[in-house]
Motif scaffolding. Structure first.
Motif, mmCIF file in Angstrom:
data_model
loop_
_atom_site.group_PDB
_atom_site.id
_atom_site.type_symbol
_atom_site.label_atom_id
_atom_site.label_comp_id
_atom_site.label_asym_id
_atom_site.label_seq_id
_atom_site.Cartn_x
_atom_site.Cartn_y
_atom_site.Cartn_z
ATOM 1 N N LEU A 1 3.464 -21.555 -10.980
ATOM 2 C CA LEU A 1 4.606 -22.465 -11.049
ATOM 3 C C LEU A 1 5.712 -22.025 -10.085
ATOM 4 C CD1 LEU A 1 5.911 -24.900 -12.523
ATOM 5 C CD2 LEU A 1 6.879 -23.243 -14.099
ATOM 6 N N LEU A 2 5.982 -20.729 -10.037
ATOM 7 C CA LEU A 2 7.010 -20.226 -9.124
ATOM 8 C C LEU A 2 6.594 -20.393 -7.665
ATOM 9 C CD1 LEU A 2 8.100 -17.051 -11.090
ATOM 10 C CD2 LEU A 2 9.537 -19.022 -10.544
ATOM 11 N N LEU B 1 15.989 -19.221 -1.044
ATOM 12 C CA LEU B 1 15.498 -19.657 -2.345
ATOM 13 C C LEU B 1 13.974 -19.587 -2.391
ATOM 14 C CD1 LEU B 1 15.952 -20.851 -5.150
ATOM 15 C CD2 LEU B 1 15.960 -23.111 -4.080
ATOM 16 N N ALA B 2 13.321 -20.034 -1.338
ATOM 17 C CA ALA B 2 11.862 -19.973 -1.283
ATOM 18 C C ALA B 2 11.379 -18.526 -1.324
ATOM 19 C CB ALA B 2 11.354 -20.672 -0.029
ATOM 20 N N LEU B 3 12.073 -17.636 -0.651
ATOM 21 C CA LEU B 3 11.697 -16.220 -0.661
ATOM 22 C C LEU B 3 11.839 -15.615 -2.052
ATOM 23 C CD1 LEU B 3 10.918 -13.669 0.972
ATOM 24 C CD2 LEU B 3 13.354 -13.278 1.277
ATOM 25 N N LEU B 4 12.927 -15.888 -2.716
ATOM 26 C CA LEU B 4 13.144 -15.347 -4.059
ATOM 27 C C LEU B 4 12.100 -15.851 -5.042
ATOM 28 C CD1 LEU B 4 17.027 -15.703 -4.242
ATOM 29 C CD2 LEU B 4 15.735 -13.593 -3.914
ATOM 30 N N LEU B 5 11.818 -17.140 -4.996
ATOM 31 C CA LEU B 5 10.825 -17.717 -5.900
ATOM 32 C C LEU B 5 9.423 -17.223 -5.586
ATOM 33 C CD1 LEU B 5 12.141 -21.378 -6.057
ATOM 34 C CD2 LEU B 5 12.234 -19.672 -7.883
ATOM 35 N N LEU C 1 15.776 -9.489 -10.496
ATOM 36 C CA LEU C 1 16.973 -9.814 -9.714
ATOM 37 C C LEU C 1 16.779 -11.078 -8.886
ATOM 38 C CD1 LEU C 1 18.128 -6.287 -8.510
ATOM 39 C CD2 LEU C 1 19.208 -7.755 -10.211
ATOM 40 N N SER C 2 15.575 -11.268 -8.375
ATOM 41 C CA SER C 2 15.345 -12.474 -7.587
ATOM 42 C C SER C 2 15.356 -13.724 -8.470
ATOM 43 C CB SER C 2 14.042 -12.381 -6.805
ATOM 44 O OG SER C 2 12.935 -12.358 -7.660
ATOM 45 N N LEU C 3 14.877 -13.609 -9.704
ATOM 46 C CA LEU C 3 14.964 -14.749 -10.624
ATOM 47 C C LEU C 3 16.408 -15.044 -11.007
ATOM 48 C CD1 LEU C 3 11.939 -14.328 -13.036
ATOM 49 C CD2 LEU C 3 12.319 -16.113 -11.342
#
Length: 108
Positions: free
Chosen positions: A45-46, A3-7, A95-97
């Protein structure tokens, strides 16, 4: 950590698109002032949400270490993709979002 990587990747992409040169490379036109400001706010923010995701999972001691690793990995991915495949940058960010809620749900 996923989750941290995607954000984090999405946040860095938003900050990258806030720059006129990169915005033009990826999307084909220069951003307006309000779009640049919105992308900057969304990017920070992300990145803040990615820090929260890393720290809430493993605590401050290991969470910050994981977050630094995720920062470097996502920035390296963005830097390597941007000159050669600029359209893939925006696709991967989208895609990550989309995958972020799934990754957040998988944590529970």
């Amino acid at each position: 950590m996923l989750l941290a990587l995607l954000l984090c990747y999405s946040g860095f992409t938003a900050l990258c698109l806030a720059m006129p040169r990169h915005h033009e490379d990826v999307l084909g036109h220069k951003p307006s002032a309000s779009r640049r400001q919105g992308l900057k706010i969304a990017g920070w923010l992300l990145l803040g949400l990615s820090l929260w995701a890393a720290v809430s999972r493993k605590g401050w001691s290991f969470g910050l270490v994981d977050w630094c690793a995720v920062l470097m990995l996502s920035a390296l991915t963005l830097v390597l993709l941007l000159p050669y495949r600029p359209r893939l940058v925006i696709t991967m960010a989208g895609l990550s979002l989309l995958a972020s809620p799934v990754a957040a749900w998988a944590l529970n």
